[in-house]
Design an enzyme around this catalytic site. Sequence first.
Site, PDB file in Angstrom:
ATOM      1  N   GLU A 153      51.608  30.807  40.631  1.00  0.00           N
ATOM      2  CA  GLU A 153      52.445  30.820  41.833  1.00  0.00           C
ATOM      3  C   GLU A 153      51.723  30.261  43.061  1.00  0.00           C
ATOM      4  O   GLU A 153      52.345  29.888  44.043  1.00  0.00           O
ATOM      5  CB  GLU A 153      52.961  32.228  42.115  1.00  0.00           C
ATOM      6  CG  GLU A 153      51.849  33.217  42.401  1.00  0.00           C
ATOM      7  CD  GLU A 153      52.302  34.642  42.206  1.00  0.00           C
ATOM      8  OE1 GLU A 153      53.025  35.135  43.051  1.00  0.00           O
ATOM      9  OE2 GLU A 153      51.911  35.264  41.196  1.00  0.00           O
ATOM     10  N   THR A 154      50.424  30.211  42.989  1.00  0.00           N
ATOM     11  CA  THR A 154      49.644  29.588  44.051  1.00  0.00           C
ATOM     12  C   THR A 154      50.076  28.144  44.311  1.00  0.00           C
ATOM     13  O   THR A 154      49.906  27.615  45.400  1.00  0.00           O
ATOM     14  CB  THR A 154      48.159  29.517  43.619  1.00  0.00           C
ATOM     15  OG1 THR A 154      47.926  30.516  42.654  1.00  0.00           O
ATOM     16  CG2 THR A 154      47.251  29.637  44.789  1.00  0.00           C
TER      17      THR A 154
END
Lengths: 322, 278
Positions: free
Chosen positions: B57-58
Amino acid sequence: MAEETKVMTMKDAISKYVKDGMTLFISAVWANHAAAAAHEIIRQGKKDLTLIESSPGEIFDQMVGAGCVKRIILSWSANEAFGPGYRFRRAVEKGLIEVEDYSNFGLTAKLMAGAMGIPFMPIMSQKGSSINEIKAFLGENKLKHMECPFTKQKVTLISGINPDVSIIHCQRADLEGNIQTWGSLFSAKWGALSGKTIIASVEEIVDTDTIRRNPELTLAPGFRVAAVVHEPWGAHPGHLFGYHDDDRWFRYMYANFVSDDDGKFKQFLDEWVYGVEDRAGYIANYIKKYGYKRLMRLKPKPFYSDPINYGTYPFDTMHMDI
Amino acid sequence: MTDQKYAKDFTLPELMIAAGAREIKDGERVLIGVGLPLLSAMLAKRTHAPNSKMAYETGSFDSLPSRTPFSVVDPDLVPRAIFAGQLTDIMALFLQRGFVDVGFVGGAQVDKYGNLNSTCFGDYFKPDVRFPGSGGAHDFGTFAKRSLIVMVHEKRRFVEKCDYVTTPGYLRGGNSRYEEGLPEGTGPAAVISTRGVFRFSPETKEMYLETFHPGLTVDSVKENVNWDLKVSPIVRETEPPTEEQLRITRELDPEGFFLRRGEYNKKIKAQAENMGWL
């Protein structure tokens, strides 16, 4: 070269722009981790702050523990795989701070709406959860449900936010405050751009030509940025792509041996925050205690991307000479 | 994998990592969070699913990390990745559009329809225990075609109804998840706990026990669940890791950060004291 410069010390930037009771976005997800700024806020004893960030780590934990924080709008808070953030956890359990929960997507959509100047962002997430049902201090302004007027699907509307100040740590800027960053940004772009005022600490100050040779790396042009602080190692113990790695060891220590111990936590602040003047002092303390070699191990070996061809374009475009 | 020998001597985390890896099929796109699922995904990629691709998700997708990341924001997930963007890229352009096959989620509490709580025990406004919160878990659990729940199994964590629903499972069972507007063709596929592996009935969406971990029995698992747990007619012991899976799992975590946390913690603490860490 610009005649005016936006470069100032962190002390000046925080005292000039951050006031008690304000709402702040501080990039605290270790990507663009604004640790130096968070420590300066603690040093200056700022109070009653509302913080917003998607998944903050130990710098929010430390600001909570230092008594700077009244409310947090967040999705997740811990010291990631290293352990829970106990200052945060205990403060919520004791009712010392209030929290408003979103999902990571919802929270970042909130910042994105603010950054884009629209009052809300529709997302298809957060349905069927207590996140949507339970509203804390934002009350009815947290979010709404609606049926899409076109497709009749259920949609969650996340209210936008414009923090008073957004603070981010980046790779570089010029004197005019054009800031550049690269790597995976997590929520940092929308967080920074949602702010009414932007403060950026950077590892390097570069000339404007360097900025212009890589325009796609510009996160915010100078007109959006109020202050630039030259702050090498500004993300420590988080990382900054190409400049320094996560200090896993330091972070492990904080998460496991400091965060849940009142005495140790006070000692930590006394040593690493109150006991130093600024980030340079913090790094000097690190070198004194653990040695230059340990610090330098955090410097990644270079791995350059290939230069890309932007092209140059002639003034005469009709080619009449041929 | 059937032609391979099963390992004899393995720990519970190693068993769970192998169970998680088996859920990933070759070529799938997998979203992972922190901890054991990261090892499951890396193990799958090095064994039966070399063409699986991991997203974080970074903002990174299809990274080639040279070390086992401690966290989804590990900077090593960027150099040599196919894509490096930001959270909204992964959440909106990949996940919300339905391009993610598998999402791993953790939790502190789960109910019989696979709804998950990772926010708090007790009342939200006066919690007995405050946990980190959703992070990306809610979004993974909403949009991934199959979400996989990995968690510690204690009786107080397997409850009739969660104190707070952070990540929706099948809500009230049956079709209720989709009536609430969650995407068709999504939902929890399995719970991998420290006691067994559980799946969900295709009709009622109620959780049932599929396998119990070696050394346990059906009854000992049922005793640690706060409702009358249904059991598969072909319930059996959880498949152990193969020797190859075990070897690779250990190679992925040579220091024991994930696999031998107690021992690791002691070692680091001793070093910290030596170095005058506070």
